[in-house]
Design a protein around this motif. Structure first.
Motif, PDB file in Angstrom:
ATOM      1  N   VAL A 147       0.841  -1.203   0.000  1.00 60.04           N
ATOM      2  CA  VAL A 147       0.000   0.000   0.000  1.00 60.04           C
ATOM      3  C   VAL A 147       0.874   1.250   0.000  1.00 60.04           C
ATOM      4  N   ARG A 148       1.927   1.247   0.812  1.00 61.32           N
ATOM      5  CA  ARG A 148       2.828   2.405   0.873  1.00 61.32           C
ATOM      6  C   ARG A 148       3.500   2.632  -0.486  1.00 61.32           C
ATOM      7  N   HIS A 149       3.995   1.570  -1.127  1.00 59.64           N
ATOM      8  CA  HIS A 149       4.689   1.719  -2.419  1.00 59.64           C
ATOM      9  C   HIS A 149       3.744   2.211  -3.517  1.00 59.64           C
ATOM     10  N   VAL A 150       2.554   1.661  -3.592  1.00 60.08           N
ATOM     11  CA  VAL A 150       1.605   2.109  -4.612  1.00 60.08           C
ATOM     12  C   VAL A 150       1.196   3.558  -4.336  1.00 60.08           C
ATOM     13  N   GLY A 151       0.997   3.905  -3.062  1.00 54.29           N
ATOM     14  CA  GLY A 151       0.682   5.288  -2.711  1.00 54.29           C
ATOM     15  C   GLY A 151       1.798   6.240  -3.101  1.00 54.29           C
ATOM     16  N   GLN A 152       3.032   5.831  -2.885  1.00 58.38           N
ATOM     17  CA  GLN A 152       4.168   6.668  -3.269  1.00 58.38           C
ATOM     18  C   GLN A 152       4.273   6.801  -4.787  1.00 58.38           C
ATOM     19  N   ALA A 153       3.998   5.725  -5.512  1.00 56.84           N
ATOM     20  CA  ALA A 153       4.020   5.794  -6.981  1.00 56.84           C
ATOM     21  C   ALA A 153       2.943   6.752  -7.484  1.00 56.84           C
ATOM     22  N   SER A 154       1.762   6.684  -6.897  1.00 57.41           N
ATOM     23  CA  SER A 154       0.681   7.590  -7.280  1.00 57.41           C
ATOM     24  C   SER A 154       1.066   9.038  -6.988  1.00 57.41           C
ATOM     25  N   ALA A 155       1.623   9.284  -5.813  1.00 63.88           N
ATOM     26  CA  ALA A 155       2.033  10.648  -5.448  1.00 63.88           C
ATOM     27  C   ALA A 155       3.101  11.174  -6.410  1.00 63.88           C
ATOM     28  N   LEU A 156       4.040  10.310  -6.816  1.00 58.78           N
ATOM     29  CA  LEU A 156       5.076  10.721  -7.768  1.00 58.78           C
ATOM     30  C   LEU A 156       4.463  11.107  -9.110  1.00 58.78           C
ATOM     31  N   LEU A 157       3.545  10.283  -9.617  1.00 58.59           N
ATOM     32  CA  LEU A 157       2.896  10.615 -10.889  1.00 58.59           C
ATOM     33  C   LEU A 157       2.147  11.938 -10.799  1.00 58.59           C
ATOM     34  N   HIS A 158       1.401  12.132  -9.724  1.00 61.65           N
ATOM     35  CA  HIS A 158       0.653  13.386  -9.571  1.00 61.65           C
ATOM     36  C   HIS A 158       1.597  14.589  -9.458  1.00 61.65           C
ATOM     37  N   ALA A 159       2.684  14.425  -8.729  1.00 58.52           N
ATOM     38  CA  ALA A 159       3.623  15.539  -8.553  1.00 58.52           C
ATOM     39  C   ALA A 159       4.312  15.922  -9.855  1.00 58.52           C
ATOM     40  N   ARG A 160       4.524  14.960 -10.744  1.00 60.88           N
ATOM     41  CA  ARG A 160       5.252  15.213 -11.985  1.00 60.88           C
ATOM     42  C   ARG A 160       4.336  15.436 -13.179  1.00 60.88           C
ATOM     43  N   ALA A 161       3.016  15.460 -12.970  1.00 58.77           N
ATOM     44  CA  ALA A 161       2.061  15.665 -14.069  1.00 58.77           C
ATOM     45  C   ALA A 161       2.271  17.045 -14.699  1.00 58.77           C
ATOM     46  N   ARG A 162       2.143  17.114 -16.016  1.00 58.48           N
ATOM     47  CA  ARG A 162       2.317  18.350 -16.773  1.00 58.48           C
ATOM     48  C   ARG A 162       1.061  18.613 -17.583  1.00 58.48           C
ATOM     49  N   PRO A 163       0.901  19.823 -18.092  1.00 60.71           N
ATOM     50  CA  PRO A 163      -0.263  20.110 -18.935  1.00 60.71           C
ATOM     51  C   PRO A 163      -0.308  19.187 -20.154  1.00 60.71           C
ATOM     52  N   PRO A 164      -1.505  18.924 -20.668  1.00 56.82           N
ATOM     53  CA  PRO A 164      -1.627  18.065 -21.852  1.00 56.82           C
ATOM     54  C   PRO A 164      -0.753  18.555 -23.006  1.00 56.82           C
ATOM     55  N   ARG A 165      -0.145  17.594 -23.697  1.00 58.55           N
ATOM     56  CA  ARG A 165       0.671  17.833 -24.880  1.00 58.55           C
ATOM     57  C   ARG A 165       1.933  18.657 -24.628  1.00 58.55           C
ATOM     58  N   THR A 166       2.422  18.701 -23.376  1.00 64.38           N
ATOM     59  CA  THR A 166       3.697  19.369 -23.100  1.00 64.38           C
ATOM     60  C   THR A 166       4.795  18.609 -23.837  1.00 64.38           C
TER      61      THR A 166
END
Length: 182
Positions: free
Chosen positions: A145-164
């Protein structure tokens, strides 16, 4: 707002898409509508529902054709991940009540619809699909649970506007939960 209020607000495929979109960029209802192929009115309606429960917030006002447009951003993905387990005792505070089951079922149906939509857009590249109903010790479960939560947080933190430039659209759907003993 409560977790149940958030669950109710996200139990719609359009709202899940808006949350994903607004993780990488702040957008107005008109901009979000254009990106998702929705009318401005539809996008605005769903954004207000998400704003009421605190999942998006207005981060700026912009002048457009003599008026003002609100730009929204998904804020809850910036919350630190809390790996503490949810209560297991059905009588304990915060445990799922029987009347919450319909809300949870609607949320799961929205996730299923969104996964179906996304899976039709699969590209070549690294992929992982897994499904499991297993018996494991509590320490292993907490680590997963901790690892999947951390992976999700990483993806959200690094998300960029569409088509960047230099980015690609990706999908992550995970539903991890302990099961009642048979």
């Amino acid at each position: 707002m409560s977790a149940l209020d958030e669950l109710r607000a996200t139990a719609h495929p359009i709202r899940l898409r808006l949350l994903s979109l607004l993780t990488g960029a702040a957008m107005s209802a008109a901009e979000a509508g254009r990106e998702l192929g929705l009318s401005q009115a539809t996008a605005s309606y769903h954004l207000r529902a998400l704003e009421r429960v605190g999942l998006v917030e207005v981060v700026e006002l912009v002048r457009i054709r003599g008026g003002e447009a609100k730009r929204y951003r998904h804020v809850s993905s910036a919350r630190p991940f809390d790996p503490s387990p949810a209560p297991r005792d059905p009588s304990s505070p915060g445990a799922t009540r029987p009347d919450d089951q319909e809300e949870r079922a609607q949320y799961i149906e929205a996730l299923i619809d969104e996964l179906r939509r996304r899976s039709g857009r699969r590209a070549v590249g690294p992929q992982l699909s897994t499904d499991a109903e297993l018996w494991v010790d509590d320490e292993t479960w907490q680590r997963v649970v901790r690892h999947v939560g951390q992976a999700s947080a990483l993806l959200h933190a690094r998300a960029r506007p569409p088509r960047t430039p230099g980015t690609s659209p990706v999908s992550m759907t995970a539903a991890l939960f302990a099961l009642r003993r048979p």
